[in-house]
Design a protein around this motif. Structure first.
Motif, PDB file in Angstrom:
ATOM      1  N   THR A  40       0.856  -1.194   0.000  1.00  0.00           N
ATOM      2  CA  THR A  40       0.000   0.000   0.000  1.00  0.00           C
ATOM      3  C   THR A  40       0.885   1.234   0.000  1.00  0.00           C
ATOM      4  O   THR A  40       1.750   1.332   0.860  1.00  0.00           O
ATOM      5  CB  THR A  40      -0.900   0.023   1.255  1.00  0.00           C
ATOM      6  N   THR A  58       6.712   6.422   0.563  1.00  0.00           N
ATOM      7  CA  THR A  58       6.901   5.236   1.392  1.00  0.00           C
ATOM      8  C   THR A  58       5.817   4.222   1.050  1.00  0.00           C
ATOM      9  O   THR A  58       4.638   4.575   0.956  1.00  0.00           O
ATOM     10  CB  THR A  58       6.826   5.593   2.894  1.00  0.00           C
ATOM     11  N   SER A 112       4.108   0.629   2.300  1.00  0.00           N
ATOM     12  CA  SER A 112       3.972  -0.298   3.434  1.00  0.00           C
ATOM     13  C   SER A 112       3.661  -1.691   2.905  1.00  0.00           C
ATOM     14  O   SER A 112       2.741  -1.865   2.101  1.00  0.00           O
ATOM     15  CB  SER A 112       2.854   0.162   4.369  1.00  0.00           C
ATOM     16  N   SER A 126       2.888  -5.854   3.764  1.00  0.00           N
ATOM     17  CA  SER A 126       2.354  -6.799   4.748  1.00  0.00           C
ATOM     18  C   SER A 126       2.483  -8.204   4.157  1.00  0.00           C
ATOM     19  O   SER A 126       2.044  -8.451   3.034  1.00  0.00           O
ATOM     20  CB  SER A 126       0.885  -6.486   5.039  1.00  0.00           C
ATOM     21  N   TYR A 145      14.603  -0.481   2.483  1.00  0.00           N
ATOM     22  CA  TYR A 145      13.944  -0.748   3.766  1.00  0.00           C
ATOM     23  C   TYR A 145      14.095   0.460   4.689  1.00  0.00           C
ATOM     24  O   TYR A 145      15.179   1.032   4.807  1.00  0.00           O
ATOM     25  CB  TYR A 145      14.557  -2.004   4.404  1.00  0.00           C
ATOM     26  N   THR A 203      11.122  -0.246  10.999  1.00  0.00           N
ATOM     27  CA  THR A 203       9.691  -0.426  10.707  1.00  0.00           C
ATOM     28  C   THR A 203       9.245  -1.885  10.681  1.00  0.00           C
ATOM     29  O   THR A 203       8.046  -2.153  10.659  1.00  0.00           O
ATOM     30  CB  THR A 203       9.311   0.228   9.367  1.00  0.00           C
ATOM     31  N   THR A 207       5.164  -6.893   8.875  1.00  0.00           N
ATOM     32  CA  THR A 207       4.955  -5.598   8.227  1.00  0.00           C
ATOM     33  C   THR A 207       6.269  -4.831   8.213  1.00  0.00           C
ATOM     34  O   THR A 207       7.090  -4.979   9.118  1.00  0.00           O
ATOM     35  CB  THR A 207       3.880  -4.760   8.952  1.00  0.00           C
ATOM     36  N   ASP A 266       8.123  -1.022   6.092  1.00  0.00           N
ATOM     37  CA  ASP A 266       8.023   0.048   5.114  1.00  0.00           C
ATOM     38  C   ASP A 266       9.287   0.114   4.270  1.00  0.00           C
ATOM     39  O   ASP A 266      10.363  -0.253   4.731  1.00  0.00           O
ATOM     40  CB  ASP A 266       7.838   1.413   5.805  1.00  0.00           C
TER      41      ASP A 266
END
Length: 129
Positions: free
Chosen positions: A38, A47, A49, A51, A77, A81, A123, A125
């Motif tokens: 996302t 950025t 994200s 999952s 990376y 995060t 998860t 980012d």
């Protein structure tokens, strides 16, 4: 007439016997992964994200679970995060190392075996270069 009778005697012998063994119909552990991002479209400086959902589809635990993501060279990376949550309460560790493609490998290692049916989420980012 004289009657006759006949007697029959039956003998039975029983021997103690033990049957040892366990029939195990459990399915071998198997990890299933789904990765989502996302937003789906990003520009340099944005950025993204990520999952990663994982599940043990089997009945038996999977030992030494290591999930490695190899983002494209356009992604870096974002330090600090990465998180791991496991339905059984366990956790894990994260290692980021350079690969030979000008990018990084993001490696997640679970602290404990993943029991049958257990799920988890990773998860993190990444910055678009």
């Amino acid at each position: 007439t004289t009657g006759s009778t006949q007697a029959t005697q039956t003998y039975a012998t029983f021997r103690p016997q033990a049957t040892v063994g366990v029939e195990d119909n459990a399915r071998k552990g198997e990890i299933f992964l789904t990765k989502t991002a996302t937003p789906l479209i990003a520009s340099p400086g944005d950025t993204v994200s990520f999952s990663i959902q994982f599940r043990n589809l089997g009945d038996l635990a999977v030992q030494d679970v290591r999930i490695i993501d190899n983002p494209t060279p356009r992604l870096a990376y974002v330090s600090g995060t990465g998180q791991i949550t496991v339905s059984t309460g366990g956790g894990g560790s994260l290692t980021v190392v350079p690969n030979n493609e000008g990018s990084q490998l993001v490696e997640f290692l679970l602290d404990e075996p993943l029991p049958g049916g257990a799920t988890g989420t990773i998860t993190f980012d990444a910055l678009v270069r």
